[in-house]
Design a protein around this motif. Sequence first.
Motif, PDB file in Angstrom:
ATOM      1  N   VAL A 111       0.836  -1.203   0.000  1.00 31.70           N
ATOM      2  CA  VAL A 111       0.000   0.000   0.000  1.00 31.70           C
ATOM      3  C   VAL A 111       0.871   1.254   0.000  1.00 31.70           C
ATOM      4  CG1 VAL A 111      -1.720   1.319   1.312  1.00 31.70           C
ATOM      5  CG2 VAL A 111      -1.951  -1.160   1.088  1.00 31.70           C
ATOM      6  N   LEU A 112       1.944   1.255   0.774  1.00 32.11           N
ATOM      7  CA  LEU A 112       2.866   2.398   0.793  1.00 32.11           C
ATOM      8  C   LEU A 112       3.470   2.605  -0.587  1.00 32.11           C
ATOM      9  CD1 LEU A 112       4.349   4.622   2.374  1.00 32.11           C
ATOM     10  CD2 LEU A 112       6.032   2.891   3.052  1.00 32.11           C
ATOM     11  N   TRP A 113       3.883   1.524  -1.238  1.00 36.80           N
ATOM     12  CA  TRP A 113       4.419   1.629  -2.597  1.00 36.80           C
ATOM     13  C   TRP A 113       3.372   2.236  -3.530  1.00 36.80           C
ATOM     14  CZ3 TRP A 113       2.535  -0.773  -7.014  1.00 36.80           C
ATOM     15  CH2 TRP A 113       3.309  -0.602  -8.164  1.00 36.80           C
ATOM     16  N   ALA A 114       2.140   1.727  -3.442  1.00 37.11           N
ATOM     17  CA  ALA A 114       1.066   2.210  -4.316  1.00 37.11           C
ATOM     18  C   ALA A 114       0.761   3.688  -4.079  1.00 37.11           C
ATOM     19  CB  ALA A 114      -0.195   1.366  -4.118  1.00 37.11           C
ATOM     20  N   ALA A 115       0.866   4.137  -2.830  1.00 35.97           N
ATOM     21  CA  ALA A 115       0.582   5.540  -2.516  1.00 35.97           C
ATOM     22  C   ALA A 115       1.586   6.492  -3.160  1.00 35.97           C
ATOM     23  CB  ALA A 115       0.568   5.745  -1.002  1.00 35.97           C
ATOM     24  N   ASP A 119       1.388   5.455 -11.308  1.00 34.98           N
ATOM     25  CA  ASP A 119       0.584   4.588 -12.174  1.00 34.98           C
ATOM     26  C   ASP A 119      -0.579   3.933 -11.438  1.00 34.98           C
ATOM     27  OD1 ASP A 119       2.189   5.159 -14.363  1.00 34.98           O
ATOM     28  OD2 ASP A 119       3.461   3.385 -14.077  1.00 34.98           O
ATOM     29  N   VAL A 120      -0.456   3.746 -10.140  1.00 41.03           N
ATOM     30  CA  VAL A 120      -1.523   3.069  -9.394  1.00 41.03           C
ATOM     31  C   VAL A 120      -2.158   3.926  -8.303  1.00 41.03           C
ATOM     32  CG1 VAL A 120      -0.717   0.727  -9.836  1.00 41.03           C
ATOM     33  CG2 VAL A 120       0.128   1.948  -7.858  1.00 41.03           C
ATOM     34  N   THR A 121      -1.659   5.112  -8.089  1.00 43.20           N
ATOM     35  CA  THR A 121      -2.207   5.985  -7.045  1.00 43.20           C
ATOM     36  C   THR A 121      -3.704   6.210  -7.238  1.00 43.20           C
ATOM     37  OG1 THR A 121      -0.088   7.077  -6.748  1.00 43.20           O
ATOM     38  CG2 THR A 121      -1.998   8.258  -5.946  1.00 43.20           C
ATOM     39  N   SER A 122      -4.151   6.263  -8.480  1.00 46.97           N
ATOM     40  CA  SER A 122      -5.574   6.499  -8.741  1.00 46.97           C
ATOM     41  C   SER A 122      -6.450   5.338  -8.273  1.00 46.97           C
ATOM     42  CB  SER A 122      -5.796   6.746 -10.236  1.00 46.97           C
ATOM     43  OG  SER A 122      -5.414   5.599 -10.978  1.00 46.97           O
ATOM     44  N   GLU A 123      -5.852   4.174  -7.997  1.00 41.45           N
ATOM     45  CA  GLU A 123      -6.608   3.015  -7.530  1.00 41.45           C
ATOM     46  C   GLU A 123      -6.877   3.070  -6.026  1.00 41.45           C
ATOM     47  OE1 GLU A 123      -7.818   0.752  -9.659  1.00 41.45           O
ATOM     48  OE2 GLU A 123      -6.904   1.908 -11.270  1.00 41.45           O
ATOM     49  N   ILE A 124      -6.200   3.982  -5.326  1.00 41.29           N
ATOM     50  CA  ILE A 124      -6.360   4.118  -3.880  1.00 41.29           C
ATOM     51  C   ILE A 124      -7.233   5.343  -3.619  1.00 41.29           C
ATOM     52  CG2 ILE A 124      -5.143   4.508  -1.693  1.00 41.29           C
ATOM     53  CD1 ILE A 124      -2.665   3.377  -2.981  1.00 41.29           C
ATOM     54  N   ILE A 128      -7.009   8.217   1.624  1.00 46.84           N
ATOM     55  CA  ILE A 128      -6.032   7.272   2.181  1.00 46.84           C
ATOM     56  C   ILE A 128      -4.638   7.582   1.654  1.00 46.84           C
ATOM     57  CG2 ILE A 128      -5.318   4.845   2.200  1.00 46.84           C
ATOM     58  CD1 ILE A 128      -8.307   4.131   2.254  1.00 46.84           C
ATOM     59  N   CYS A 129      -4.534   7.805   0.357  1.00 42.00           N
ATOM     60  CA  CYS A 129      -3.240   8.112  -0.255  1.00 42.00           C
ATOM     61  C   CYS A 129      -2.643   9.387   0.352  1.00 42.00           C
ATOM     62  CB  CYS A 129      -3.422   8.266  -1.765  1.00 42.00           C
ATOM     63  SG  CYS A 129      -1.894   8.436  -2.668  1.00 42.00           S
ATOM     64  N   SER A 130      -3.453  10.404   0.504  1.00 36.24           N
ATOM     65  CA  SER A 130      -2.979  11.673   1.079  1.00 36.24           C
ATOM     66  C   SER A 130      -2.527  11.502   2.519  1.00 36.24           C
ATOM     67  CB  SER A 130      -4.081  12.735   1.007  1.00 36.24           C
ATOM     68  OG  SER A 130      -4.407  13.006  -0.317  1.00 36.24           O
ATOM     69  N   CYS A 131      -3.296  10.745   3.294  1.00 33.93           N
ATOM     70  CA  CYS A 131      -2.932  10.508   4.701  1.00 33.93           C
ATOM     71  C   CYS A 131      -1.597   9.772   4.804  1.00 33.93           C
ATOM     72  CB  CYS A 131      -4.021   9.703   5.409  1.00 33.93           C
ATOM     73  SG  CYS A 131      -5.503  10.637   5.778  1.00 33.93           S
ATOM     74  N   ILE A 132      -1.397   8.774   3.962  1.00 34.92           N
ATOM     75  CA  ILE A 132      -0.148   8.010   3.990  1.00 34.92           C
ATOM     76  C   ILE A 132       1.028   8.906   3.629  1.00 34.92           C
ATOM     77  CG2 ILE A 132       1.151   6.166   2.830  1.00 34.92           C
ATOM     78  CD1 ILE A 132      -1.549   4.643   2.612  1.00 34.92           C
ATOM     79  N   ARG A 133       0.884   9.688   2.568  1.00 38.78           N
ATOM     80  CA  ARG A 133       1.973  10.573   2.139  1.00 38.78           C
ATOM     81  C   ARG A 133       2.283  11.640   3.197  1.00 38.78           C
ATOM     82  NH1 ARG A 133       2.839  11.949  -3.701  1.00 38.78           N
ATOM     83  NH2 ARG A 133       2.722   9.953  -4.762  1.00 38.78           N
ATOM     84  N   LEU A 134       1.240  12.212   3.782  1.00 35.84           N
ATOM     85  CA  LEU A 134       1.437  13.228   4.818  1.00 35.84           C
ATOM     86  C   LEU A 134       2.125  12.636   6.040  1.00 35.84           C
ATOM     87  CD1 LEU A 134       0.954  16.151   5.739  1.00 35.84           C
ATOM     88  CD2 LEU A 134      -1.274  15.399   6.622  1.00 35.84           C
ATOM     89  N   GLN A 135       1.698  11.466   6.468  1.00 37.15           N
ATOM     90  CA  GLN A 135       2.313  10.819   7.626  1.00 37.15           C
ATOM     91  C   GLN A 135       3.773  10.479   7.331  1.00 37.15           C
ATOM     92  OE1 GLN A 135       0.785  10.511  10.650  1.00 37.15           O
ATOM     93  NE2 GLN A 135       2.826   9.972  11.323  1.00 37.15           N
TER      94      GLN A 135
END
Length: 169
Positions: A111-115, A119-124, A128-135
């Motif tokens: 999930v971290l890789w995908a965030a 190419d796959v960020t749009s699938e998350i 969730i993606c924003s929270c992971i990147r911010l953290q």
Amino acid sequence: GLLERNNYQDKLGMQSICKFASTFSSNNQCSKEEINHRYGLKARYGDKYDANGKISWIDVKVASKLAIGGPCKYELKEDCGVDDNWVFQHVTPNVAKIYGKDVAIVLGKAVLWAAFDTDVTSEIPIRICSCIRLQYQKSTANKNTILPTGENPVKKCPIFAFQNGSTAR
């Protein structure tokens, strides 16, 4: 089982999940016998290992066909500023509550890789993606990380399986 407890079967149906896996494996050069072995009684009751604890080649072959793009492993890059504990605490804490820390770490790295992979960020879901990147940014702000800003902290490593008699290597 867990699927019944969480009512996932009502949304998709267990037959649909099994049918997809069986059809997809069949379309990717797995014989009916191999598919039946993988999804049959032997796999369900834990008879998928030989006497030396090796996984049978049939199980590895069929499972690898289900991994679209091929089987892989996700590893944290050196000097990325986080470790396995960070992954399960900040990326997949709810997975850890149900399945345990080890499963949460494996899935959390994916999930971290995908965030971070465009190419796959749009699938998350964007939240969730924003929270992971911010953290991740908060956690690595005061650390000496060599990674450039925005670079993916996880590397995707292909896995190659080989048959060794009736077991896999």
